[in-house]
Design a protein around this motif. Structure first.
Motif, PDB file in Angstrom:
ATOM      1  N   ASP A  72       0.821  -1.222   0.000  1.00 16.41           N
ATOM      2  CA  ASP A  72       0.000   0.000   0.000  1.00 16.41           C
ATOM      3  C   ASP A  72       0.851   1.266   0.000  1.00 16.41           C
ATOM      4  O   ASP A  72       0.332   2.365  -0.164  1.00 16.41           O
ATOM      5  CB  ASP A  72      -0.918   0.027   1.223  1.00 16.41           C
ATOM      6  N   ILE A  73       2.154   1.106   0.220  1.00 19.75           N
ATOM      7  CA  ILE A  73       3.044   2.257   0.350  1.00 19.75           C
ATOM      8  C   ILE A  73       3.967   2.331  -0.867  1.00 19.75           C
ATOM      9  O   ILE A  73       4.563   1.331  -1.270  1.00 19.75           O
ATOM     10  CB  ILE A  73       3.898   2.165   1.635  1.00 19.75           C
ATOM     11  N   SER A  74       4.065   3.508  -1.447  1.00 16.13           N
ATOM     12  CA  SER A  74       4.923   3.726  -2.615  1.00 16.13           C
ATOM     13  C   SER A  74       6.029   4.705  -2.252  1.00 16.13           C
ATOM     14  O   SER A  74       5.778   5.758  -1.661  1.00 16.13           O
ATOM     15  CB  SER A  74       4.096   4.285  -3.778  1.00 16.13           C
ATOM     16  N   TYR A  75       7.288   4.347  -2.597  1.00 14.07           N
ATOM     17  CA  TYR A  75       8.448   5.190  -2.317  1.00 14.07           C
ATOM     18  C   TYR A  75       9.103   5.600  -3.632  1.00 14.07           C
ATOM     19  O   TYR A  75       9.946   4.878  -4.166  1.00 14.07           O
ATOM     20  CB  TYR A  75       9.479   4.436  -1.473  1.00 14.07           C
ATOM     21  N   PRO A  76       8.714   6.728  -4.229  1.00 12.04           N
ATOM     22  CA  PRO A  76       9.364   7.152  -5.487  1.00 12.04           C
ATOM     23  C   PRO A  76      10.863   7.339  -5.294  1.00 12.04           C
ATOM     24  O   PRO A  76      11.288   7.987  -4.332  1.00 12.04           O
ATOM     25  CB  PRO A  76       8.674   8.489  -5.803  1.00 12.04           C
ATOM     26  N   LYS A  77      11.644   6.785  -6.180  1.00 15.59           N
ATOM     27  CA  LYS A  77      13.083   6.810  -6.056  1.00 15.59           C
ATOM     28  C   LYS A  77      13.618   8.241  -6.119  1.00 15.59           C
ATOM     29  O   LYS A  77      13.241   9.032  -6.972  1.00 15.59           O
ATOM     30  CB  LYS A  77      13.716   5.971  -7.166  1.00 15.59           C
ATOM     31  N   ILE A  82       0.580   6.603   0.413  1.00 15.68           N
ATOM     32  CA  ILE A  82      -0.168   5.453   0.916  1.00 15.68           C
ATOM     33  C   ILE A  82      -1.555   5.483   0.281  1.00 15.68           C
ATOM     34  O   ILE A  82      -2.246   6.511   0.339  1.00 15.68           O
ATOM     35  CB  ILE A  82      -0.288   5.481   2.451  1.00 15.68           C
ATOM     36  N   THR A  83      -1.963   4.391  -0.301  1.00 11.27           N
ATOM     37  CA  THR A  83      -3.290   4.296  -0.912  1.00 11.27           C
ATOM     38  C   THR A  83      -4.257   3.687   0.097  1.00 11.27           C
ATOM     39  O   THR A  83      -3.997   2.622   0.674  1.00 11.27           O
ATOM     40  CB  THR A  83      -3.238   3.419  -2.173  1.00 11.27           C
ATOM     41  N   VAL A  84      -5.377   4.377   0.309  1.00 13.82           N
ATOM     42  CA  VAL A  84      -6.361   3.904   1.290  1.00 13.82           C
ATOM     43  C   VAL A  84      -7.752   3.898   0.649  1.00 13.82           C
ATOM     44  O   VAL A  84      -8.043   4.697  -0.253  1.00 13.82           O
ATOM     45  CB  VAL A  84      -6.378   4.802   2.547  1.00 13.82           C
ATOM     46  N   PRO A  85      -8.644   3.028   1.117  1.00 13.14           N
ATOM     47  CA  PRO A  85     -10.007   3.015   0.601  1.00 13.14           C
ATOM     48  C   PRO A  85     -10.823   4.180   1.165  1.00 13.14           C
ATOM     49  O   PRO A  85     -10.524   4.695   2.250  1.00 13.14           O
ATOM     50  CB  PRO A  85     -10.549   1.671   1.095  1.00 13.14           C
ATOM     51  N   VAL A  86     -11.837   4.599   0.431  1.00 12.71           N
ATOM     52  CA  VAL A  86     -12.706   5.692   0.856  1.00 12.71           C
ATOM     53  C   VAL A  86     -14.075   5.126   1.234  1.00 12.71           C
ATOM     54  O   VAL A  86     -14.739   4.486   0.415  1.00 12.71           O
ATOM     55  CB  VAL A  86     -12.860   6.750  -0.262  1.00 12.71           C
ATOM     56  N   GLU A  87     -14.460   5.340   2.492  1.00 12.16           N
ATOM     57  CA  GLU A  87     -15.782   4.927   2.968  1.00 12.16           C
ATOM     58  C   GLU A  87     -16.450   6.160   3.566  1.00 12.16           C
ATOM     59  O   GLU A  87     -16.123   6.577   4.676  1.00 12.16           O
ATOM     60  CB  GLU A  87     -15.641   3.810   4.008  1.00 12.16           C
ATOM     61  N   LYS A  88     -17.376   6.728   2.832  1.00 12.33           N
ATOM     62  CA  LYS A  88     -17.969   8.009   3.198  1.00 12.33           C
ATOM     63  C   LYS A  88     -18.742   7.962   4.512  1.00 12.33           C
ATOM     64  O   LYS A  88     -18.898   8.977   5.186  1.00 12.33           O
ATOM     65  CB  LYS A  88     -18.903   8.484   2.082  1.00 12.33           C
ATOM     66  N   HIS A 146     -12.258  14.014   1.079  1.00 14.20           N
ATOM     67  CA  HIS A 146     -12.831  15.034   0.195  1.00 14.20           C
ATOM     68  C   HIS A 146     -12.679  14.569  -1.255  1.00 14.20           C
ATOM     69  O   HIS A 146     -12.014  15.211  -2.069  1.00 14.20           O
ATOM     70  CB  HIS A 146     -12.145  16.387   0.399  1.00 14.20           C
ATOM     71  N   THR A 147     -13.269  13.451  -1.581  1.00 11.29           N
ATOM     72  CA  THR A 147     -13.162  12.897  -2.935  1.00 11.29           C
ATOM     73  C   THR A 147     -14.356  11.987  -3.193  1.00 11.29           C
ATOM     74  O   THR A 147     -14.985  11.486  -2.259  1.00 11.29           O
ATOM     75  CB  THR A 147     -11.849  12.098  -3.092  1.00 11.29           C
ATOM     76  N   ASN A 148     -14.659  11.781  -4.459  1.00  8.07           N
ATOM     77  CA  ASN A 148     -15.737  10.853  -4.849  1.00  8.07           C
ATOM     78  C   ASN A 148     -15.186   9.522  -5.331  1.00  8.07           C
ATOM     79  O   ASN A 148     -15.952   8.646  -5.763  1.00  8.07           O
ATOM     80  CB  ASN A 148     -16.601  11.496  -5.950  1.00  8.07           C
ATOM     81  N   ASN A 149     -13.881   9.380  -5.289  1.00 12.03           N
ATOM     82  CA  ASN A 149     -13.266   8.131  -5.722  1.00 12.03           C
ATOM     83  C   ASN A 149     -13.395   7.050  -4.645  1.00 12.03           C
ATOM     84  O   ASN A 149     -13.628   7.347  -3.471  1.00 12.03           O
ATOM     85  CB  ASN A 149     -11.786   8.353  -6.050  1.00 12.03           C
ATOM     86  N   LYS A 150     -13.227   5.807  -5.050  1.00 12.17           N
ATOM     87  CA  LYS A 150     -13.291   4.703  -4.097  1.00 12.17           C
ATOM     88  C   LYS A 150     -11.985   4.556  -3.319  1.00 12.17           C
ATOM     89  O   LYS A 150     -11.961   3.944  -2.255  1.00 12.17           O
ATOM     90  CB  LYS A 150     -13.599   3.399  -4.833  1.00 12.17           C
ATOM     91  N   LYS A 151     -10.912   5.115  -3.866  1.00 12.86           N
ATOM     92  CA  LYS A 151      -9.627   5.106  -3.190  1.00 12.86           C
ATOM     93  C   LYS A 151      -9.009   6.495  -3.270  1.00 12.86           C
ATOM     94  O   LYS A 151      -9.334   7.281  -4.167  1.00 12.86           O
ATOM     95  CB  LYS A 151      -8.687   4.071  -3.808  1.00 12.86           C
ATOM     96  N   GLU A 152      -8.124   6.782  -2.313  1.00 13.28           N
ATOM     97  CA  GLU A 152      -7.422   8.070  -2.346  1.00 13.28           C
ATOM     98  C   GLU A 152      -5.969   7.848  -1.931  1.00 13.28           C
ATOM     99  O   GLU A 152      -5.627   6.864  -1.271  1.00 13.28           O
ATOM    100  CB  GLU A 152      -8.094   9.093  -1.421  1.00 13.28           C
ATOM    101  N   THR A 153      -5.151   8.799  -2.338  1.00 14.57           N
ATOM    102  CA  THR A 153      -3.723   8.708  -2.059  1.00 14.57           C
ATOM    103  C   THR A 153      -3.338   9.741  -1.005  1.00 14.57           C
ATOM    104  O   THR A 153      -3.629  10.930  -1.154  1.00 14.57           O
ATOM    105  CB  THR A 153      -2.900   8.935  -3.335  1.00 14.57           C
ATOM    106  N   VAL A 154      -2.715   9.267   0.041  1.00 14.27           N
ATOM    107  CA  VAL A 154      -2.216  10.137   1.111  1.00 14.27           C
ATOM    108  C   VAL A 154      -0.713  10.278   0.935  1.00 14.27           C
ATOM    109  O   VAL A 154       0.006   9.277   0.844  1.00 14.27           O
ATOM    110  CB  VAL A 154      -2.544   9.552   2.497  1.00 14.27           C
ATOM    111  N   LYS A 155      -0.240  11.512   0.889  1.00 19.93           N
ATOM    112  CA  LYS A 155       1.178  11.785   0.663  1.00 19.93           C
ATOM    113  C   LYS A 155       1.862  12.168   1.972  1.00 19.93           C
ATOM    114  O   LYS A 155       1.338  12.973   2.749  1.00 19.93           O
ATOM    115  CB  LYS A 155       1.339  12.910  -0.359  1.00 19.93           C
TER     116      LYS A 155
END
Length: 903
Positions: free
Chosen positions: A674-679, A686-692, A760-769
């Protein structure tokens, strides 16, 4: 003749003080700045200014009521953070200091003018106190004046004195304590010593501790001057005599001192321990900067502030090369103070065993000033050895400073040091010329030239320390005429203008000054006071919110509706954009469930329909041990299910919840996938699911900052970085995690952080930086995704609202209300727990439990009850009795001395 010298001494000092103030503070005047430290860090405005403005109001209100025939003493104020004792909290800043009584004559709107004046007035009085001491010690008149100016116009005053006005008080008190000690040794009246012990103790116990240590050291040194026979016997007699006078002064101050000490002992700021390795030696840069800034214009670190006028450098070198026996004693004292500054253990001891800090450096300023007063006349009579020694010392010092400044990079670069060195050369050359011409310290032309050089020196100091083209220290202070406005901005005024007679708390989201509530009579959930109750500190820490940067510095509750409602937050203002740092701004984040009331441009007022009143009932409980086993979200939900008690209730009708973990909380460990480390980047995502329908959190367990790995020589120079931050970006909202490690002097043991996501999104997933704001290693045990259904929280709050305290009346030190319940319950009163509170139910005394960490719990049987709580400052009654006895003892002492000693 002596009277003429006395007038000349004080007159010349006053004239030079005024001229040197204009020269030193010219960058403030030209830049339109006041002396309220608040543009960079908020201490000056949030702590000192607001406390002094409030104290002025408090004094005027007390006198008004006294004249009306019904005097009232405000002992508890709900606007001090979550609520706190007035004396215990504000003695550190305002209450007790005799000079602060002057604020009672100044309306709030003129507090800024008074604040500026009082800083200069305290500086002036410090010089007067030094002159009184120096004249007692028979120092030459003009040497005394120069010594006083060196004492006042130094780095301690220019840095710490401007930041914290009461830090100037020990500079006034210490010379007078030393003078009082001299009078006692000379068998004169002991009243000055007694009164100064009283004034020191009643003004601020923190510096009183230091003043006590250094007064003992001074008295011990002077003992050998005054006692030549039967030293062992006389040593113990001297201890008894000084000890008696000291205790008498403490007794006189007991009315303020005892409540303040009790408040300090219950303080949550300290107690996490100190890394013993940090007490062995300072980082290498400390010693290099100390050398640079002895007559320079920068800050050394660990609140070691020297920055003396260049003439002091000449005086110190003269002392080191003098062979006179008297000067050897001065040299030993000076070198002893240098040793104390070299090793952190001394700063640790002198700072009350909390952490290594050299706020005691005002004593070094006194020593350097005393050297100046003693040696100045002798600078016109230098021997060949002294001339060579001083000249060589100056050359060596210049070479060292040049090497440090050039090779130390930006960290050690000190552009003003060469100007200070040039002034040392000028002073040295002038004294050589004067000596060759046969001048002495009484020659008028020599005095005039010296005065001009002092003015030039302090002007250069002010330029390099304060001017925007140099260190720009003046930029950390507020613009003239803005101090009160900063505490009464539109978002705060909107809260102040709410027409709601009920008792509630508010929150001005985005307001950077935590103590805005005090001067505006608003009950808030933010605070920044050096004395903060441990139960408040521990409880706010247990929430694991990001708004708690230090143990005594917290703001808001991260917009968590459960915590807001449990704390009684009924109204909130939110900016469209808010600052979360000097450079970062973020979009607003409105707690779910809040109702919009009105909008004024970019500020919106919201009402919390779920806010609980200041009293609500539970029919079940959990223990503090159970509470501690949970994370921040689990603790929030636990308090919605049952009251948290520090001990088992005496009545078994309150149900004990065996499993404190709420089953509605879902938890999932964030995996490496779930965690991405750009070189090559300084961030990760971190990608997390969105549950309104849920409140979602990222939980960092045991997150620590290890700092950047440094090579041996660099590590020795820079030391280990004690603080870092992680910027969390979630859609358009940003939050910041403040991380400390044990090397930070303000470390309070925090390692767990709960980050609320906004979705604050309508997507099913969101990215936390996650942006890492300082290079180094960040370690953690695990990152967890935690979620709770919003409706579950609403339902629990509605259930708690069914049994609440009604008809609440709160006035000064008393709270009343009625409570009706269908069965036995524990009433939680959301006022911070203190032993000063007493409770009555239907006129009968009732036990108060510590509830929900920081609040109070009272057992209530079924039926309707009248509840009354009253507050008395702990230690105040016994303090009044002891103070009266102390003052009575002083009168008796005066009468006995008048009858027997005079005869």
């Amino acid at each position: 003749m002596r009277e003429k010298e006395r007038k000349y001494c004080y007159g010349m000092y006053t004239l030079m003080f005024l001229l040197m103030c204009m020269a030193a503070f010219l960058p403030f005047f030209m830049g339109g700045k006041n002396f309220v430290w608040g543009a960079g860090v908020e201490n000056g405005l949030s702590q000192h200014f607001s406390a002094l403005a409030y104290y002025g109001e408090l004094l005027r209100e007390f006198v008004k009521n006294l004249i009306a025939g019904h005097p009232k003493l405000m002992m508890w104020n709900m606007s001090l953070g979550y609520g706190a004792d007035v004396i215990a909290t504000l003695n550190y800043y305002a209450i007790g200091d005799p000079l602060n009584l002057l604020y009672g004559f100044v309306p709030v709107k003129y507090t800024e003018i008074m604040y500026n004046f009082m800083i200069l007035f305290r500086m002036y009085l410090a010089g007067i106190a030094f002159i009184l001491y120096a004249r007692k010690m028979k120092k030459r008149t003009y040497g005394t004046v120069i010594g006083a100016l060196v004492y006042v116009f130094c780095g301690f005053c220019f840095r710490l004195g401007l930041r914290h006005p009461f830090f100037l008080n020990p500079m006034i008190y210490f010379p007078l304590l030393c003078l009082g000690i001299e009078k006692i040794y000379q068998k004169q009246r002991p009243y000055l010593f007694i009164v100064m012990i009283y004034v020191s103790a009643i003004s601020n116990y923190y510096f009183f501790y230091m003043l006590t240590i250094f007064s003992v050291i001074y008295a011990w040194i002077r003992f050998y001057k005054y006692t030549e026979k039967d030293r062992i016997k006389n040593f113990f007699l001297t201890i008894l005599k000084f000890g008696g006078y000291y205790i008498l002064g403490i007794c006189m101050a007991a009315v303020i001192l005892i409540p303040s000490v009790i408040g300090f002992l219950g303080n949550g700021r300290y107690g996490s321990g100190t890394d013993w390795k940090a007490l062995i030696v300072y980082p290498g840069k400390y010693y290099l900067m100390f050398l640079e800034n002895f007559v320079g214009y920068g800050n050394v670190g660990s609140n070691t502030n020297t920055g003396y006028l260049p003439i002091a450098g000449i005086v110190v070198l003269f002392t080191l090369f003098s062979r006179r026996m008297k000067h050897k004693k001065y040299r030993l004292v000076f070198l002893g103070s240098m040793i104390a500054l070299i090793f952190p253990i001394f700063g640790y001891v002198f700072n009350g065993l909390s952490y290594a800090n050299n706020r005691w450096a005002f004593v070094l300023s006194f020593i350097v000033a005393l050297l100046t007063a003693e040696m100045y006349p002798r600078l016109f009579l230098m021997t060949k050895r002294q001339k060579i020694g001083i000249g060589s010392g100056i050359v060596l010092y210049i070479i060292l400073c040049a090497v440090i400044s050039v090779s130390g990079g930006k960290m050690l670069k000190n552009p003003g040091i060469m100007a200070a060195c040039i002034m040392m050369i000028v002073f040295y050359a002038v004294f050589l010329i004067f000596q060759k011409m046969g001048y002495d310290s009484r020659t008028r032309s020599a005095r005039i030239v010296t005065a001009v050089l002092l003015l030039i020196s302090v002007g250069i100091h002010g330029y390099y320390r304060f001017h925007t083209d140099q260190s720009a220290y003046a930029n950390e202070f507020l613009d003239q005429g803005t101090a009160l406005k900063e505490l009464r901005t539109d978002n705060i005024t909107m809260l102040k203008n709410i027409k709601d007679p009920s008792l509630y708390r508010v929150h001005a989201d985005g307001c950077r000054y935590k103590n805005y509530g005090l001067i505006n009579d608003l009950n808030t959930i933010s605070g920044y006071y050096s004395i903060t109750s441990k139960c408040v500190t521990d409880t706010v820490k247990s929430y694991e919110t990001l708004g708690m940067q230090y143990a005594d510095k917290y703001k808001g509750l991260d917009q968590r509706i459960g915590l807001l409602s449990l704390s009684g937050v009924k109204y909130m203002t939110i900016h469209e954009k808010k600052k979360i740092g000097r450079e970062q701004t973020t979009a607003s984040d409105v707690p779910y469930g809040m109702k919009k009331v009105k909008q004024n441009r970019n500020i919106t007022l919201y009402q919390n329909p779920y806010a609980l009143p200041f009293g609500y009932g539970y029919d079940s409980y959990i223990t503090e041990d159970q509470y501690e086993q949970l994370n921040g979200v689990g603790r929030e939900q636990a308090m919605l299910n049952g009251i948290v008690l520090d001990e088992k209730p005496q009545h078994n009708t309150i149900k004990h919840i065996e499993d404190a973990l709420d089953q509605g909380i879902s938890t999932r460990t964030v995996s490496e996938n779930d965690i991405s480390y750009p070189k090559g980047q300084k961030y990760c995502t971190i990608t997390v699911p969105v549950e309104k329908d849920k409140e979602t959190y990222l939980y960092f367990k045991n997150l620590v900052y290890k700092g950047k790995k440094l090579q041996g020589d660099i590590f020795l120079l820079e030391g280990k970085k004690g603080t870092s931050s992680i910027l969390i970006s979630d859609n358009d909202v940003q939050q910041k995690i403040h991380i400390q490690n044990p090397t930070n002097p303000y470390y309070f043991g925090r390692k767990d952080y709960m980050v609320r996501l906004n979705h604050h999104t309508n997507n099913k997933k969101e990215t936390v930086k996650l942006d890492f704001l300082a290079p180094g290693n960040y370690e953690y045990d695990e990152i967890t995704l935690i979620s709770v259904k919003k409706q579950d929280t609403f339902n629990k709050l509605k259930q708690l609202k069914r049994h609440t305290l009604k008809n609440i009346q709160y006035k000064e030190n008393m709270l009343k209300g009625t409570f009706q319940t269908d069965k036995d319950r524990m009433l939680c009163v959301t006022i911070p727990y203190s032993k000063g509170w007493s409770a009555k139910v239907d006129g009968q005394n009732a036990k108060i439990y510590k509830a929900n960490g920081m609040f109070m719990g009272i057992f209530m049987t079924s039926g309707e009850h009248k509840v009354e709580l009253n507050y008395m400052t702990p230690g105040l009654k016994i303090g009044v009795v002891i103070s009266l006895a102390g003052w009575g003892a002083l009168v008796i002492l005066a009468l006995l001395r008048r009858r027997y000693v005079i005869k």
